[in-house]
Design a protein around this motif. Structure first.
Motif, PDB file in Angstrom:
ATOM      1  N   MET A  82      21.192  22.942  40.172  1.00 14.13           N
ATOM      2  CA  MET A  82      20.173  23.446  41.094  1.00 14.13           C
ATOM      3  C   MET A  82      18.806  23.282  40.451  1.00 14.13           C
ATOM      4  N   ASN A  83      17.959  22.511  41.104  1.00 15.21           N
ATOM      5  CA  ASN A  83      16.602  22.271  40.625  1.00 15.21           C
ATOM      6  C   ASN A  83      15.590  22.819  41.608  1.00 15.21           C
ATOM      7  N   SER A  84      14.361  22.945  41.161  1.00 15.60           N
ATOM      8  CA  SER A  84      13.268  23.422  42.026  1.00 15.60           C
ATOM      9  C   SER A  84      13.667  24.697  42.750  1.00 15.60           C
ATOM     10  N   LEU A  85      14.188  25.645  42.018  1.00 16.10           N
ATOM     11  CA  LEU A  85      14.691  26.871  42.631  1.00 16.10           C
ATOM     12  C   LEU A  85      13.564  27.697  43.222  1.00 16.10           C
ATOM     13  N   LYS A  86      13.906  28.384  44.310  1.00 12.75           N
ATOM     14  CA  LYS A  86      12.959  29.214  45.040  1.00 12.75           C
ATOM     15  C   LYS A  86      13.481  30.648  45.080  1.00 12.75           C
ATOM     16  N   PRO A  87      12.596  31.613  45.281  1.00 10.73           N
ATOM     17  CA  PRO A  87      13.066  33.004  45.380  1.00 10.73           C
ATOM     18  C   PRO A  87      14.147  33.185  46.446  1.00 10.73           C
ATOM     19  N   GLU A  88      14.062  32.425  47.521  1.00  9.21           N
ATOM     20  CA  GLU A  88      15.062  32.559  48.585  1.00  9.21           C
ATOM     21  C   GLU A  88      16.426  32.006  48.208  1.00  9.21           C
ATOM     22  N   ASP A  89      16.539  31.374  47.049  1.00  5.32           N
ATOM     23  CA  ASP A  89      17.841  30.943  46.549  1.00  5.32           C
ATOM     24  C   ASP A  89      18.579  32.083  45.840  1.00  5.32           C
ATOM     25  N   THR A  90      17.925  33.206  45.689  1.00  6.78           N
ATOM     26  CA  THR A  90      18.557  34.351  45.045  1.00  6.78           C
ATOM     27  C   THR A  90      19.767  34.809  45.844  1.00  6.78           C
ATOM     28  N   ALA A  91      20.914  34.868  45.179  1.00 11.58           N
ATOM     29  CA  ALA A  91      22.174  35.224  45.847  1.00 11.58           C
ATOM     30  C   ALA A  91      23.289  35.257  44.808  1.00 11.58           C
ATOM     31  N   VAL A  92      24.434  35.739  45.232  1.00 13.85           N
ATOM     32  CA  VAL A  92      25.653  35.555  44.448  1.00 13.85           C
ATOM     33  C   VAL A  92      26.280  34.237  44.894  1.00 13.85           C
ATOM     34  N   TYR A  93      26.571  33.383  43.935  1.00 15.53           N
ATOM     35  CA  TYR A  93      27.144  32.071  44.219  1.00 15.53           C
ATOM     36  C   TYR A  93      28.637  32.089  43.909  1.00 15.53           C
ATOM     37  N   TYR A  94      29.403  31.617  44.884  1.00 17.51           N
ATOM     38  CA  TYR A  94      30.870  31.614  44.776  1.00 17.51           C
ATOM     39  C   TYR A  94      31.388  30.189  44.842  1.00 17.51           C
ATOM     40  N   CYS A  95      32.418  29.899  44.081  1.00 15.58           N
ATOM     41  CA  CYS A  95      33.103  28.621  44.272  1.00 15.58           C
ATOM     42  C   CYS A  95      34.412  28.869  45.004  1.00 15.58           C
ATOM     43  N   ALA A  96      34.877  27.835  45.665  1.00 15.57           N
ATOM     44  CA  ALA A  96      36.097  27.911  46.459  1.00 15.57           C
ATOM     45  C   ALA A  96      36.872  26.612  46.293  1.00 15.57           C
ATOM     46  N   ALA A  97      38.194  26.702  46.453  1.00 10.15           N
ATOM     47  CA  ALA A  97      39.032  25.526  46.255  1.00 10.15           C
ATOM     48  C   ALA A  97      40.150  25.483  47.277  1.00 10.15           C
ATOM     49  N   LYS A  98      40.437  24.265  47.725  1.00  6.72           N
ATOM     50  CA  LYS A  98      41.612  24.011  48.547  1.00  6.72           C
ATOM     51  C   LYS A  98      42.691  23.456  47.627  1.00  6.72           C
ATOM     52  N   THR A  99      43.844  24.108  47.594  1.00  7.57           N
ATOM     53  CA  THR A  99      44.912  23.641  46.715  1.00  7.57           C
ATOM     54  C   THR A  99      46.182  23.309  47.475  1.00  7.57           C
ATOM     55  N   GLY A 100      46.213  23.645  48.744  1.00  2.72           N
ATOM     56  CA  GLY A 100      47.389  23.318  49.542  1.00  2.72           C
ATOM     57  C   GLY A 100      47.267  21.908  50.073  1.00  2.72           C
TER      58      GLY A 100
END
Length: 126
Positions: A82-100
């Motif tokens: 993530m580059n050029s970050l902005k205040p509105e990028d503030t959040a909890v970031y989650y990753c997700a995966a498809k394994t089926g």
């Protein structure tokens, strides 16, 4: 069972950069499409970026030109630069995966992923 663990969140100044990592472990039979989502306080969880096993990618409009998703198939790991970050990028970031199976689409909704990480906080502030 599969576990996803995110790394790399933190506090960064506006226009700064962060690199998030998400490592999958456990009984991984298939490391399919992986994605990053984020959730700000009081808002819905929203898509940031998705990547298939063949490295086809999709980005939310707010991330185009600033964020880059990539992956390591051997390690079942996904990254988010993530580059050029902005205040509105503030959040909890989650990753997700498809394994089926099947697991190769670029267009899964957040309800279709099999596993989620616990999230990592990203705060953009001066």
């Amino acid at each position: 069972q599969v576990q996803l663990v995110e790394y790399g969140g933190g506090l960064v100044q506006p226009r700064g950069s962060l690199r998030l990592s998400c490592v999958a472990s456990g009984n991984i039979l298939n490391c399919g499409t992986m994605g990053w989502y984020r959730q700000a306080p009081g808002k819905e969880r929203e898509l940031v970026a998705t990547i298939t096993v063949n490295s086809a990618t999709k980005y939310a409009d707010f991330g185009k030109g600033r964020f880059t998703i990539s992956r390591d198939n051997l390690q079942c790991t996904v990254y988010l630069q993530m580059n050029s970050l902005k205040p509105e990028d503030t959040a909890v970031y989650y990753c997700a995966a498809k394994t089926g199976y099947p697991s190769g689409s670029l267009y899964y909704t957040r309800y279709e992923y099999d596993y989620w990480g616990q999230g990592t906080q990203v705060a953009v502030s001066s």
